[in-house]
Design an enzyme around this catalytic site. Sequence first.
Site, short mmCIF file in Angstrom:
data_model
loop_
_atom_site.label_atom_id
_atom_site.label_comp_id
_atom_site.label_asym_id
_atom_site.label_seq_id
_atom_site.Cartn_x
_atom_site.Cartn_y
_atom_site.Cartn_z
N GLU A 16 44.40 30.86 35.96
CA GLU A 16 45.00 32.11 35.46
C GLU A 16 46.53 32.09 35.61
OE1 GLU A 16 45.59 35.52 37.83
OE2 GLU A 16 44.06 34.93 39.29
N LYS A 20 40.43 40.04 46.46
CA LYS A 20 41.73 40.24 47.09
C LYS A 20 41.54 41.03 48.37
CE LYS A 20 43.45 42.08 43.31
NZ LYS A 20 44.39 42.69 42.37
N1 PSU Z 1 44.80 38.00 43.66
C1 PSU Z 1 46.01 37.81 44.20
N2 PSU Z 1 47.10 38.07 43.42
C2 PSU Z 1 46.99 38.52 42.13
C3 PSU Z 1 45.68 38.71 41.58
C4 PSU Z 1 44.64 38.44 42.39
O1 PSU Z 1 46.12 37.41 45.36
O2 PSU Z 1 48.01 38.76 41.48
C5 PSU Z 1 45.54 39.19 40.17
C6 PSU Z 1 44.40 38.45 39.43
O3 PSU Z 1 44.90 38.03 38.19
C7 PSU Z 1 43.34 39.51 39.25
C8 PSU Z 1 44.17 40.74 39.12
O4 PSU Z 1 42.53 39.29 38.10
O5 PSU Z 1 45.17 40.57 40.14
C9 PSU Z 1 43.39 42.01 39.30
O6 PSU Z 1 44.22 43.09 39.05
P1 PSU Z 1 43.61 44.56 38.79
O7 PSU Z 1 43.09 45.03 40.12
O8 PSU Z 1 44.79 45.35 38.31
O9 PSU Z 1 42.54 44.39 37.76
#
Ligand code: PSU
Length: 303
Positions: free
Chosen positions: A28, A160
Amino acid sequence: MHSLDTTLHLKSEVAQALHSGQPVVALESTLITHGLPYPDNLETARAIEATVRQAGAVPATIAILGGKLTVGLDAAQLESLATAQGVRKTSRRDLGTVIAQGLDGATTVAATMIVAALAGIRVFATGGIGGVHRGHPFDISADLAELERTPVTVICAGAKSLLDLPLTLEQLETRGVPVIGYGTSELPAFFSRASGLPVDSRADTPEQVAAIVRARRQLGLAGGELVTVPVPVEAELPRAEAEAAIAQATQRADAQGIAGAAVTPFILARIAELTNGRSKQANVALLLNNARVAAAIARELSA
Ligand code: PSU
Ligand code: MN
């Protein structure tokens, strides 16, 4: 007016690998633009690609460049993404807008899964998926809905750290997404190896993961799988320390009214400050480890 282009732009190395059935690992780009600061982001993105290669697969970092769905970035494209300002964090809902308006977009887990599936890439390595936010049970990442519907195997270190892990597991269960512990029976907690929460199945080898994936595809089940790999021991943050930093950073985000897509970058930066950069080291170590495991699973699935 920008001309509309919804075709895939495959790097030739990736196109060749897919054509000849060689293993490919999708990567990603949101972690490059929103996850780590420059220059860590560029160094890490390069190191992840190198790790995938060393482990015998072809890396395909996915992003949207000038409105074009790009699968596999060359060195210049990777560098420009890592240094660019104002790249849009792109999840499922944003894909149409970013293409139509000719923008640069960094793909989240959800959007990367969509593009990987369109390209025929079945395995995807990342750090942590999105999930249910602590204290905000209606802030649920689109990553979970994507795992329910798009058949890509996602290798990560759990969700996360700043998320509500029990609620995230409940959502995954409701959505029929198997959570496989790789060499563990507990869900990893991103910066730390264990969360105290059980996974639904354990696999100790790439073959065992591949068997679960094959069974699901043969049944025609929609959706993907989550393979959760603990951070390497030597880079682990003690759980109590990680928890304290996460709690403090999360409180700060709430106090400052940070919401939506801005939450993750804000909290990760705070946690890095609070742990004197050790959270970043853990983050990089788990990303490289996940890349290695993903390459092994991709090799097994393409065998
Ligand atoms: N995990 C991390 N840093 C990030 C992400 C995940 O340590 O930047 C990103 C990934 O791309 C994940 C996204 O798909 O955050 C999810 O964001 P949201 O909760 O806004 O969907
Ligand atoms: Mn979110």
